[in-house]
Design a protein around this motif. Structure first.
Motif, PDB file in Angstrom:
ATOM      1  N   GLU A   1      72.309  68.362 -38.266  1.00 19.36           N
ATOM      2  CA  GLU A   1      73.638  67.756 -38.264  1.00 19.36           C
ATOM      3  C   GLU A   1      73.603  66.305 -37.783  1.00 19.36           C
ATOM      4  O   GLU A   1      74.279  65.444 -38.348  1.00 19.36           O
ATOM      5  N   ALA A   2      72.793  66.033 -36.764  1.00 15.27           N
ATOM      6  CA  ALA A   2      72.690  64.665 -36.252  1.00 15.27           C
ATOM      7  C   ALA A   2      72.067  63.736 -37.292  1.00 15.27           C
ATOM      8  O   ALA A   2      72.573  62.633 -37.550  1.00 15.27           O
ATOM      9  N   GLN A   3      70.977  64.176 -37.904  1.00 15.67           N
ATOM     10  CA  GLN A   3      70.307  63.341 -38.906  1.00 15.67           C
ATOM     11  C   GLN A   3      71.146  63.196 -40.170  1.00 15.67           C
ATOM     12  O   GLN A   3      71.182  62.127 -40.786  1.00 15.67           O
ATOM     13  N   GLU A   4      71.817  64.274 -40.547  1.00 11.11           N
ATOM     14  CA  GLU A   4      72.670  64.221 -41.734  1.00 11.11           C
ATOM     15  C   GLU A   4      73.792  63.213 -41.537  1.00 11.11           C
ATOM     16  O   GLU A   4      74.076  62.399 -42.421  1.00 11.11           O
ATOM     17  N   GLU A   5      74.415  63.242 -40.368  1.00  7.91           N
ATOM     18  CA  GLU A   5      75.501  62.298 -40.094  1.00  7.91           C
ATOM     19  C   GLU A   5      75.008  60.860 -40.132  1.00  7.91           C
ATOM     20  O   GLU A   5      75.646  59.985 -40.699  1.00  7.91           O
ATOM     21  N   GLU A   6      73.829  60.630 -39.572  1.00  8.64           N
ATOM     22  CA  GLU A   6      73.244  59.293 -39.575  1.00  8.64           C
ATOM     23  C   GLU A   6      73.001  58.801 -41.007  1.00  8.64           C
ATOM     24  O   GLU A   6      73.331  57.657 -41.351  1.00  8.64           O
ATOM     25  N   LEU A   7      72.433  59.666 -41.839  1.00 11.97           N
ATOM     26  CA  LEU A   7      72.144  59.285 -43.226  1.00 11.97           C
ATOM     27  C   LEU A   7      73.426  59.067 -44.031  1.00 11.97           C
ATOM     28  O   LEU A   7      73.526  58.106 -44.804  1.00 11.97           O
ATOM     29  N   LEU A   8      74.405  59.944 -43.830  1.00  9.45           N
ATOM     30  CA  LEU A   8      75.671  59.780 -44.555  1.00  9.45           C
ATOM     31  C   LEU A   8      76.392  58.505 -44.150  1.00  9.45           C
ATOM     32  O   LEU A   8      76.983  57.819 -44.995  1.00  9.45           O
ATOM     33  N   LEU A   9      76.327  58.158 -42.870  1.00  5.55           N
ATOM     34  CA  LEU A   9      76.940  56.907 -42.416  1.00  5.55           C
ATOM     35  C   LEU A   9      76.221  55.696 -43.008  1.00  5.55           C
ATOM     36  O   LEU A   9      76.861  54.705 -43.372  1.00  5.55           O
ATOM     37  N   ALA A  10      74.905  55.773 -43.115  1.00  2.00           N
ATOM     38  CA  ALA A  10      74.148  54.672 -43.716  1.00  2.00           C
ATOM     39  C   ALA A  10      74.494  54.511 -45.191  1.00  2.00           C
ATOM     40  O   ALA A  10      74.655  53.388 -45.688  1.00  2.00           O
ATOM     41  N   ILE A  11      74.621  55.622 -45.898  1.00  4.41           N
ATOM     42  CA  ILE A  11      74.999  55.569 -47.317  1.00  4.41           C
ATOM     43  C   ILE A  11      76.404  54.986 -47.463  1.00  4.41           C
ATOM     44  O   ILE A  11      76.657  54.136 -48.319  1.00  4.41           O
TER      45      ILE A  11
ATOM     46  N   SER B   1      69.376  58.763 -50.131  1.00  4.89           N
ATOM     47  CA  SER B   1      69.716  60.035 -50.779  1.00  4.89           C
ATOM     48  C   SER B   1      68.513  60.978 -50.813  1.00  4.89           C
ATOM     49  O   SER B   1      68.653  62.188 -50.602  1.00  4.89           O
ATOM     50  N   LYS B   2      67.340  60.439 -51.053  1.00  7.51           N
ATOM     51  CA  LYS B   2      66.129  61.256 -51.059  1.00  7.51           C
ATOM     52  C   LYS B   2      65.841  61.810 -49.658  1.00  7.51           C
ATOM     53  O   LYS B   2      65.440  62.963 -49.514  1.00  7.51           O
ATOM     54  N   ARG B   3      66.051  60.979 -48.648  1.00  7.80           N
ATOM     55  CA  ARG B   3      65.849  61.450 -47.277  1.00  7.80           C
ATOM     56  C   ARG B   3      66.833  62.562 -46.937  1.00  7.80           C
ATOM     57  O   ARG B   3      66.475  63.533 -46.252  1.00  7.80           O
ATOM     58  N   LEU B   4      68.063  62.425 -47.423  1.00  9.48           N
ATOM     59  CA  LEU B   4      69.069  63.456 -47.175  1.00  9.48           C
ATOM     60  C   LEU B   4      68.669  64.770 -47.853  1.00  9.48           C
ATOM     61  O   LEU B   4      68.787  65.852 -47.259  1.00  9.48           O
ATOM     62  N   LEU B   5      68.182  64.696 -49.063  1.00  5.55           N
ATOM     63  CA  LEU B   5      67.728  65.883 -49.782  1.00  5.55           C
ATOM     64  C   LEU B   5      66.531  66.527 -49.072  1.00  5.55           C
ATOM     65  O   LEU B   5      66.474  67.752 -48.926  1.00  5.55           O
ATOM     66  N   THR B   6      65.607  65.702 -48.614  1.00  4.68           N
ATOM     67  CA  THR B   6      64.445  66.216 -47.883  1.00  4.68           C
ATOM     68  C   THR B   6      64.881  66.913 -46.603  1.00  4.68           C
ATOM     69  O   THR B   6      64.356  67.981 -46.247  1.00  4.68           O
ATOM     70  N   LEU B   7      65.834  66.321 -45.924  1.00  4.66           N
ATOM     71  CA  LEU B   7      66.357  66.930 -44.701  1.00  4.66           C
ATOM     72  C   LEU B   7      67.007  68.274 -45.000  1.00  4.66           C
ATOM     73  O   LEU B   7      66.798  69.246 -44.268  1.00  4.66           O
ATOM     74  N   GLN B   8      67.768  68.337 -46.076  1.00  3.39           N
ATOM     75  CA  GLN B   8      68.422  69.590 -46.463  1.00  3.39           C
ATOM     76  C   GLN B   8      67.386  70.670 -46.769  1.00  3.39           C
ATOM     77  O   GLN B   8      67.531  71.820 -46.349  1.00  3.39           O
ATOM     78  N   LEU B   9      66.343  70.305 -47.472  1.00  2.73           N
ATOM     79  CA  LEU B   9      65.284  71.266 -47.792  1.00  2.73           C
ATOM     80  C   LEU B   9      64.574  71.736 -46.526  1.00  2.73           C
ATOM     81  O   LEU B   9      64.264  72.930 -46.390  1.00  2.73           O
ATOM     82  N   ALA B  10      64.299  70.815 -45.606  1.00  8.37           N
ATOM     83  CA  ALA B  10      63.644  71.194 -44.357  1.00  8.37           C
ATOM     84  C   ALA B  10      64.526  72.146 -43.556  1.00  8.37           C
ATOM     85  O   ALA B  10      64.031  73.105 -42.951  1.00  8.37           O
TER      86      ALA B  10
END
Length: 84
Positions: free
Chosen positions: A60-70, A39-48
């Motif tokens: 979008e690619a990284q977000e999808e990867e993180l959401l799938l992991a969660i 979740s922290k990585r997702l937030l950091t990605l959103q801020l970046a």
């Protein structure tokens, strides 16, 4: 030593319950830490992305990867809960 042998029928089950409780606590902490870190990585990605440091395609690619992991962690937790 002698008292340990005499008290084994009494202390044995208690030690087993204590061990089981610590194993459950360790697993819960590990799963919570994994989910929290994702979740922290997702937030950091959103801020970046918001600051323009990450392109929309990369975001979008990284977000999808993180959401799938969660989602995988949540599914695993549900499966473990139904087994118990």
């Amino acid at each position: 030593m002698f008292f340990d042998i005499l008290l084994a029928p009494i202390t044995g089950p208690l030690a087993g319950i204590t061990w089981l409780g610590s194993q459950i606590q360790e697993r819960v902490n590990a799963e919570w830490d994994d989910k929290e870190n994702l979740s922290k990585r997702l937030l950091t990605l959103q801020l970046a992305f918001d600051m323009g440091e990450v392109s929309e395609e990369d975001f979008e690619a990284q977000e999808e990867e993180l959401l799938l992991a969660i989602q995988a962690l949540e599914d695993e937790a549900k499966a473990a809960q139904t087994e118990d």
